[in-house]
Motif scaffolding. Structure first.
Motif, PDB file in Angstrom:
ATOM      1  N   LEU A   7       0.847  -1.179   0.000  1.00 34.96           N
ATOM      2  CA  LEU A   7       0.000   0.000   0.000  1.00 34.96           C
ATOM      3  C   LEU A   7       0.891   1.241   0.000  1.00 34.96           C
ATOM      4  O   LEU A   7       1.729   1.423   0.879  1.00 34.96           O
ATOM      5  CB  LEU A   7      -0.896  -0.017   1.235  1.00 34.96           C
ATOM      6  CG  LEU A   7      -2.014   1.012   1.302  1.00 34.96           C
ATOM      7  CD1 LEU A   7      -2.937   0.884   0.099  1.00 34.96           C
ATOM      8  CD2 LEU A   7      -2.793   0.837   2.585  1.00 34.96           C
ATOM      9  N   CYS A   8       0.726   2.073  -1.024  1.00 35.85           N
ATOM     10  CA  CYS A   8       1.564   3.268  -1.131  1.00 35.85           C
ATOM     11  C   CYS A   8       0.792   4.381  -1.812  1.00 35.85           C
ATOM     12  O   CYS A   8      -0.231   4.158  -2.451  1.00 35.85           O
ATOM     13  CB  CYS A   8       2.853   2.970  -1.892  1.00 35.85           C
ATOM     14  SG  CYS A   8       2.632   2.510  -3.602  1.00 35.85           S
ATOM     15  N   ASP A   9       1.290   5.587  -1.626  1.00 35.37           N
ATOM     16  CA  ASP A   9       0.774   6.751  -2.333  1.00 35.37           C
ATOM     17  C   ASP A   9       1.769   7.074  -3.439  1.00 35.37           C
ATOM     18  O   ASP A   9       2.985   7.041  -3.222  1.00 35.37           O
ATOM     19  CB  ASP A   9       0.648   7.958  -1.403  1.00 35.37           C
ATOM     20  CG  ASP A   9      -0.389   7.760  -0.316  1.00 35.37           C
ATOM     21  OD1 ASP A   9      -1.302   6.938  -0.494  1.00 35.37           O
ATOM     22  OD2 ASP A   9      -0.289   8.447   0.723  1.00 35.37           O
ATOM     23  N   VAL A  10       1.259   7.389  -4.624  1.00 31.80           N
ATOM     24  CA  VAL A  10       2.106   7.762  -5.742  1.00 31.80           C
ATOM     25  C   VAL A  10       1.767   9.199  -6.111  1.00 31.80           C
ATOM     26  O   VAL A  10       0.613   9.515  -6.399  1.00 31.80           O
ATOM     27  CB  VAL A  10       1.883   6.831  -6.957  1.00 31.80           C
ATOM     28  CG1 VAL A  10       2.686   7.311  -8.157  1.00 31.80           C
ATOM     29  CG2 VAL A  10       2.261   5.402  -6.605  1.00 31.80           C
ATOM     30  N   THR A  11       2.774  10.068  -6.049  1.00 29.95           N
ATOM     31  CA  THR A  11       2.573  11.476  -6.406  1.00 29.95           C
ATOM     32  C   THR A  11       3.305  11.734  -7.720  1.00 29.95           C
ATOM     33  O   THR A  11       4.510  11.502  -7.820  1.00 29.95           O
ATOM     34  CB  THR A  11       3.104  12.404  -5.300  1.00 29.95           C
ATOM     35  OG1 THR A  11       2.444  12.081  -4.080  1.00 29.95           O
ATOM     36  CG2 THR A  11       2.847  13.863  -5.646  1.00 29.95           C
ATOM     37  N   TYR A  12       2.539  12.195  -8.716  1.00 26.70           N
ATOM     38  CA  TYR A  12       3.103  12.481 -10.030  1.00 26.70           C
ATOM     39  C   TYR A  12       2.646  13.861 -10.469  1.00 26.70           C
ATOM     40  O   TYR A  12       1.454  14.153 -10.476  1.00 26.70           O
ATOM     41  CB  TYR A  12       2.644  11.427 -11.043  1.00 26.70           C
ATOM     42  CG  TYR A  12       3.162  11.650 -12.441  1.00 26.70           C
ATOM     43  CD1 TYR A  12       4.519  11.534 -12.728  1.00 26.70           C
ATOM     44  CD2 TYR A  12       2.304  11.976 -13.478  1.00 26.70           C
ATOM     45  CE1 TYR A  12       4.997  11.740 -14.009  1.00 26.70           C
ATOM     46  CE2 TYR A  12       2.781  12.180 -14.768  1.00 26.70           C
ATOM     47  CZ  TYR A  12       4.122  12.058 -15.027  1.00 26.70           C
ATOM     48  OH  TYR A  12       4.600  12.263 -16.294  1.00 26.70           O
ATOM     49  N   ASN A  13       3.607  14.709 -10.780  1.00 25.91           N
ATOM     50  CA  ASN A  13       3.319  16.069 -11.231  1.00 25.91           C
ATOM     51  C   ASN A  13       2.432  16.816 -10.227  1.00 25.91           C
ATOM     52  O   ASN A  13       1.523  17.540 -10.603  1.00 25.91           O
ATOM     53  CB  ASN A  13       2.673  16.031 -12.625  1.00 25.91           C
ATOM     54  CG  ASN A  13       2.687  17.377 -13.303  1.00 25.91           C
ATOM     55  OD1 ASN A  13       3.524  18.224 -13.022  1.00 25.91           O
ATOM     56  ND2 ASN A  13       1.732  17.581 -14.190  1.00 25.91           N
ATOM     57  N   GLY A  14       2.680  16.592  -8.943  1.00 25.32           N
ATOM     58  CA  GLY A  14       1.954  17.303  -7.895  1.00 25.32           C
ATOM     59  C   GLY A  14       0.609  16.706  -7.511  1.00 25.32           C
ATOM     60  O   GLY A  14      -0.029  17.182  -6.582  1.00 25.32           O
ATOM     61  N   ILE A  95       7.125   7.734  -4.687  1.00 22.72           N
ATOM     62  CA  ILE A  95       6.417   6.579  -4.148  1.00 22.72           C
ATOM     63  C   ILE A  95       6.634   6.611  -2.645  1.00 22.72           C
ATOM     64  O   ILE A  95       7.779   6.613  -2.179  1.00 22.72           O
ATOM     65  CB  ILE A  95       6.986   5.264  -4.713  1.00 22.72           C
ATOM     66  CG1 ILE A  95       7.057   5.330  -6.232  1.00 22.72           C
ATOM     67  CG2 ILE A  95       6.179   4.080  -4.239  1.00 22.72           C
ATOM     68  CD1 ILE A  95       8.070   4.380  -6.832  1.00 22.72           C
ATOM     69  N   HIS A  96       5.546   6.644  -1.878  1.00 24.92           N
ATOM     70  CA  HIS A  96       5.642   6.708  -0.421  1.00 24.92           C
ATOM     71  C   HIS A  96       4.834   5.571   0.196  1.00 24.92           C
ATOM     72  O   HIS A  96       3.615   5.510   0.017  1.00 24.92           O
ATOM     73  CB  HIS A  96       5.124   8.049   0.100  1.00 24.92           C
ATOM     74  CG  HIS A  96       5.106   8.129   1.590  1.00 24.92           C
ATOM     75  ND1 HIS A  96       6.263   8.236   2.335  1.00 24.92           N
ATOM     76  CD2 HIS A  96       4.082   8.086   2.479  1.00 24.92           C
ATOM     77  CE1 HIS A  96       5.941   8.265   3.624  1.00 24.92           C
ATOM     78  NE2 HIS A  96       4.630   8.175   3.727  1.00 24.92           N
ATOM     79  N   PRO A  97       5.499   4.648   0.918  1.00 21.87           N
ATOM     80  CA  PRO A  97       4.766   3.572   1.580  1.00 21.87           C
ATOM     81  C   PRO A  97       3.837   4.139   2.663  1.00 21.87           C
ATOM     82  O   PRO A  97       4.275   4.933   3.496  1.00 21.87           O
ATOM     83  CB  PRO A  97       5.855   2.716   2.218  1.00 21.87           C
ATOM     84  CG  PRO A  97       7.151   3.211   1.685  1.00 21.87           C
ATOM     85  CD  PRO A  97       6.932   4.573   1.142  1.00 21.87           C
ATOM     86  N   VAL A  98       2.588   3.742   2.621  1.00 20.94           N
ATOM     87  CA  VAL A  98       1.605   4.269   3.575  1.00 20.94           C
ATOM     88  C   VAL A  98       1.969   3.892   5.006  1.00 20.94           C
ATOM     89  O   VAL A  98       1.846   4.717   5.919  1.00 20.94           O
ATOM     90  CB  VAL A  98       0.185   3.766   3.218  1.00 20.94           C
ATOM     91  CG1 VAL A  98      -0.812   4.109   4.297  1.00 20.94           C
ATOM     92  CG2 VAL A  98      -0.249   4.361   1.893  1.00 20.94           C
ATOM     93  N   THR A 109      12.046   8.436  -5.251  1.00 20.68           N
ATOM     94  CA  THR A 109      11.741   9.562  -6.119  1.00 20.68           C
ATOM     95  C   THR A 109      12.385   9.317  -7.468  1.00 20.68           C
ATOM     96  O   THR A 109      13.597   9.096  -7.545  1.00 20.68           O
ATOM     97  CB  THR A 109      12.275  10.882  -5.516  1.00 20.68           C
ATOM     98  OG1 THR A 109      11.672  11.083  -4.239  1.00 20.68           O
ATOM     99  CG2 THR A 109      11.960  12.058  -6.423  1.00 20.68           C
ATOM    100  N   ILE A 110      11.577   9.322  -8.510  1.00 23.76           N
ATOM    101  CA  ILE A 110      12.094   9.284  -9.881  1.00 23.76           C
ATOM    102  C   ILE A 110      12.091  10.742 -10.338  1.00 23.76           C
ATOM    103  O   ILE A 110      11.053  11.394 -10.362  1.00 23.76           O
ATOM    104  CB  ILE A 110      11.219   8.412 -10.798  1.00 23.76           C
ATOM    105  CG1 ILE A 110      11.173   6.968 -10.280  1.00 23.76           C
ATOM    106  CG2 ILE A 110      11.765   8.445 -12.228  1.00 23.76           C
ATOM    107  CD1 ILE A 110      10.235   6.062 -11.048  1.00 23.76           C
ATOM    108  N   PHE A 153      16.943   8.089 -10.096  1.00 21.61           N
ATOM    109  CA  PHE A 153      16.088   8.012  -8.920  1.00 21.61           C
ATOM    110  C   PHE A 153      16.907   8.147  -7.638  1.00 21.61           C
ATOM    111  O   PHE A 153      18.130   8.079  -7.659  1.00 21.61           O
ATOM    112  CB  PHE A 153      15.294   6.698  -8.905  1.00 21.61           C
ATOM    113  CG  PHE A 153      16.153   5.460  -8.780  1.00 21.61           C
ATOM    114  CD1 PHE A 153      16.424   4.919  -7.532  1.00 21.61           C
ATOM    115  CD2 PHE A 153      16.686   4.844  -9.893  1.00 21.61           C
ATOM    116  CE1 PHE A 153      17.221   3.788  -7.416  1.00 21.61           C
ATOM    117  CE2 PHE A 153      17.471   3.719  -9.785  1.00 21.61           C
ATOM    118  CZ  PHE A 153      17.743   3.185  -8.538  1.00 21.61           C
ATOM    119  N   PHE A 154      16.179   8.319  -6.544  1.00 24.66           N
ATOM    120  CA  PHE A 154      16.787   8.415  -5.214  1.00 24.66           C
ATOM    121  C   PHE A 154      15.898   7.663  -4.239  1.00 24.66           C
ATOM    122  O   PHE A 154      14.674   7.792  -4.297  1.00 24.66           O
ATOM    123  CB  PHE A 154      16.900   9.889  -4.790  1.00 24.66           C
ATOM    124  CG  PHE A 154      17.610  10.079  -3.479  1.00 24.66           C
ATOM    125  CD1 PHE A 154      18.991  10.108  -3.433  1.00 24.66           C
ATOM    126  CD2 PHE A 154      16.899  10.226  -2.308  1.00 24.66           C
ATOM    127  CE1 PHE A 154      19.657  10.280  -2.222  1.00 24.66           C
ATOM    128  CE2 PHE A 154      17.555  10.401  -1.098  1.00 24.66           C
ATOM    129  CZ  PHE A 154      18.939  10.424  -1.058  1.00 24.66           C
TER     130      PHE A 154
END
Length: 165
Positions: A7-14, A95-98, A109-110, A153-154
């Motif tokens: 389970l993760c949140d994906v943030t792309y272009n804000g 990509i942030h693990p919930v 971070t890509i 990425f980092f």
């Protein structure tokens, strides 16, 4: 390197996408050519590096449809395809693990991610859940620690590491 995320949140272009239908998978696969030199010595020369993230979204709306197909454009309360207008400019993806809460230690971070223009629209109708599959690919973008080659990425907390965007 293949890292499946639960389970993760994906943030792309804000924009943050929280409604993932299943796990996401981050891939970073280098390809090397073996060079031989000297007496029995081998050297590995990097020839290619494929960085990608595969996700499945369970929420269908115009934003997720546009995310799954970079050729879709808004028009009068609808969408149309404009396949000649695929934008190759990368955008920041995190990509942030919930289960990590506010801790960014395992964030990925890509730096320059684009929606894979070669992967067609993929929507699956299931008994329990309909999903839309999206693949992001990374491009080289950032010099870290004065390295000659640019990083894709980092892994970790960018702020804590002092990596500026």
């Amino acid at each position: 390197m293949k890292l499946p995320y639960g389970l993760c949140d994906v943030t792309y272009n804000g924009i943050t996408y929280k409604n993932l239908a299943s796990e996401s998978t981050f891939n970073a696969e280098p390809t090397y050519e073996i060079l031989k030199g000297g007496i029995g010595k081998k050297f590995y020369f990097l020839t290619d590096y494929q960085v990608s993230l595969d996700i499945e979204l369970n929420e269908e709306n115009y934003d997720t449809l546009k995310l799954s197909n970079p050729a879709l454009k808004d028009y009068n309360n609808g969408l149309y395809d404009k396949p000649t207008n695929v934008n190759p400019v990368g955008k920041l993806l995190t990509i942030h693990p919930v289960d990590a809460g506010h801790n960014k230690k395992y964030d990925i971070t890509i730096f320059k991610a684009i929606i894979d223009p070669e992967k067609g629209f993929d929507r699956t109708f299931g008994k329990e859940l309909d999903t839309i599959k999206v693949r992001f690919i990374g491009k080289p973008a950032k010099n870290i620690n004065r390295e000659i080659f640019k990083s894709y990425f980092f892994i970790g907390d960018l702020d804590q590491a002092g990596v500026s965007l």
